[in-house]
Design an enzyme around this catalytic site. Structure first.
Site, short mmCIF file in Angstrom:
data_model
loop_
_atom_site.label_atom_id
_atom_site.label_comp_id
_atom_site.label_asym_id
_atom_site.label_seq_id
_atom_site.Cartn_x
_atom_site.Cartn_y
_atom_site.Cartn_z
N GLU A 136 0.82 -1.22 0.00
CA GLU A 136 0.00 0.00 0.00
C GLU A 136 0.85 1.26 0.00
O GLU A 136 0.30 2.37 -0.04
CB GLU A 136 -0.95 0.00 1.20
CG GLU A 136 -2.10 -0.98 1.02
CD GLU A 136 -3.14 -0.93 2.14
OE1 GLU A 136 -4.27 -1.36 1.90
OE2 GLU A 136 -2.80 -0.49 3.26
N ASN A 180 -2.73 -14.46 -0.64
CA ASN A 180 -3.90 -15.32 -0.61
C ASN A 180 -3.98 -16.06 -1.94
O ASN A 180 -3.15 -15.85 -2.83
CB ASN A 180 -5.19 -14.55 -0.28
CG ASN A 180 -5.55 -13.52 -1.34
OD1 ASN A 180 -5.23 -13.65 -2.52
ND2 ASN A 180 -6.24 -12.47 -0.91
N GLY A 213 -11.34 -20.41 4.08
CA GLY A 213 -11.90 -21.51 4.86
C GLY A 213 -11.18 -22.83 4.67
O GLY A 213 -11.43 -23.79 5.42
N ALA A 240 -9.77 -8.08 8.79
CA ALA A 240 -8.44 -8.13 9.40
C ALA A 240 -7.79 -9.50 9.33
O ALA A 240 -6.66 -9.66 9.81
CB ALA A 240 -8.53 -7.69 10.86
N ALA A 241 -8.44 -10.47 8.72
CA ALA A 241 -7.94 -11.85 8.81
C ALA A 241 -6.53 -11.99 8.23
O ALA A 241 -5.64 -12.57 8.86
CB ALA A 241 -8.90 -12.79 8.10
N GLY A 242 -6.32 -11.47 7.03
CA GLY A 242 -5.02 -11.62 6.39
C GLY A 242 -3.91 -10.92 7.13
O GLY A 242 -2.80 -11.46 7.29
N ASP A 243 -4.17 -9.70 7.61
CA ASP A 243 -3.14 -8.95 8.33
C ASP A 243 -2.86 -9.57 9.70
O ASP A 243 -1.71 -9.57 10.16
CB ASP A 243 -3.55 -7.49 8.48
CG ASP A 243 -3.59 -6.77 7.14
OD1 ASP A 243 -2.81 -7.15 6.24
OD2 ASP A 243 -4.39 -5.83 6.99
N GLY A 278 -14.42 -4.95 12.73
CA GLY A 278 -13.32 -4.01 12.64
C GLY A 278 -12.02 -4.69 12.26
O GLY A 278 -11.95 -5.91 12.10
#
Length: 294
Positions: A136, A180, A213, A240-243, A278
């Site tokens: 980013e 991913n 999943g 926020a899963a990946g981070d 969040g």
């Protein structure tokens, strides 16, 4: 110590039953502002997972910038390297549907001022046991940070998001690539994760492909291959899963955990994060991760 050279945004999150299609207006049922950005998120994830973490980035001289700084500091992140520059902070407009899926529009703002690491940034990177990077920030800045880490023999963990072409000089400095499945397919042209992993390992020493999943797939040039299933969870917000996964994985790595244990540690952290709304606000503490691991 983990250094994170990356973006900081204010997330403007709208919650809807179903995301709007092009040209469609829908009514949301909630709205929140939450400090985020892939870099800041990974810094919070690493700090909450138990590592001393330094964030190297920029915010604007607006109210969002002050709130982002306070949130990072409150999570235990060292913000001495967080610059304040004239103008607005970066923002991300996020739409989250009732299934936990999301779509995101990022406006870089102050992140665009990060054209390269400063002398203080370089010193922090050289003292680190790992450097976390994302895409980013302007690409020349990301490449310069990765190359500086390589010179100092600091492992580089790169999340290649948002997806964009990856220059050879960047990948040459990467130790562990964490895309991913969609990003891995875009980089390699291979839609099958196993084939994509094999192609990635021609360019980097190690890679982890996150499969939502379906868990995560790990490979190394030494020949090691692992598949770690996802933790069963009812997702509320996957933003926020990946981070969270990347930050927790960096902590596991510097603590010397074996690949399978490190992947499970990161997977559990990510699963805990999607149970709450969040981005930075959803990330679990080390005590929560350890309790879930059992």
């Amino acid at each position: 110590m983990i250094s994170v050279f990356g973006s900081a945004n204010m997330d403007l999150v709208a919650y809807v039953a179903k995301a709007p299609r092009l040209g469609e207006t829908v009514t949301g049922h909630a709205f929140r502002t939450v400090p985020g950005g892939k870099g800041a998120n990974q810094a919070v994830a690493a700090a909450r997972a138990g590592a001393r973490t330094v964030f190297l980035g920029a915010v604007g001289d607006d109210g969002f910038g002050a709130e982002i700084r306070a949130t990072l500091a409150g999570a235990g992140v060292d913000v001495a390297g967080l610059r304040t520059v004239p103008g607005p902070s970066g923002i991300a407009h996020i739409v989250v549907d009732d299934d936990g899926g999301n779509s995101i529009v990022v406006v870089p703002g102050a992140n665009g001022a990060m054209t390269g690491p400063s002398g203080a940034d370089l010193a922090a990177i050289a003292r680190s046991r790992a450097l976390l990077l994302q895409l980013e920030l302007p690409m020349p800045a990301v490449v310069a940070a990765a190359q500086a880490a390589r010179v100092s023999r600091v492992p580089v963990i790169l999340t290649p998001a948002p997806a964009r072409p990856l220059p050879d000089e960047l990948l040459e400095a990467v130790t562990l690539l964490v895309p991913n499945e969609h990003e891995a397919a875009g980089i390699t042209g291979e839609s099958d994760p196993e084939a994509a992993l094999a192609a990635l390992l021609e360019r980097v020493p190690e890679a982890v492909i996150t499969l939502g999943g379906e868990g995560a797939l790990y490979g190394a040039r030494t020949g090691e291959r692992l598949h770690v299933p996802a933790e069963p969870v009812q997702a509320v917000d996957t933003t926020a899963a990946g981070d969270t996964f990347a930050g927790a994985l960096a902590v596991a790595r510097i603590e010397g955990l074996a690949p399978e244990r490190a992947l499970r540690f990161a997977s559990v952290a990510a699963a805990l994060s999607v149970r709450r709304p969040g981005a930075s606000s959803s990330m679990p503490t080390r005590d929560e991760i350890d309790a879930a691991l059992g």
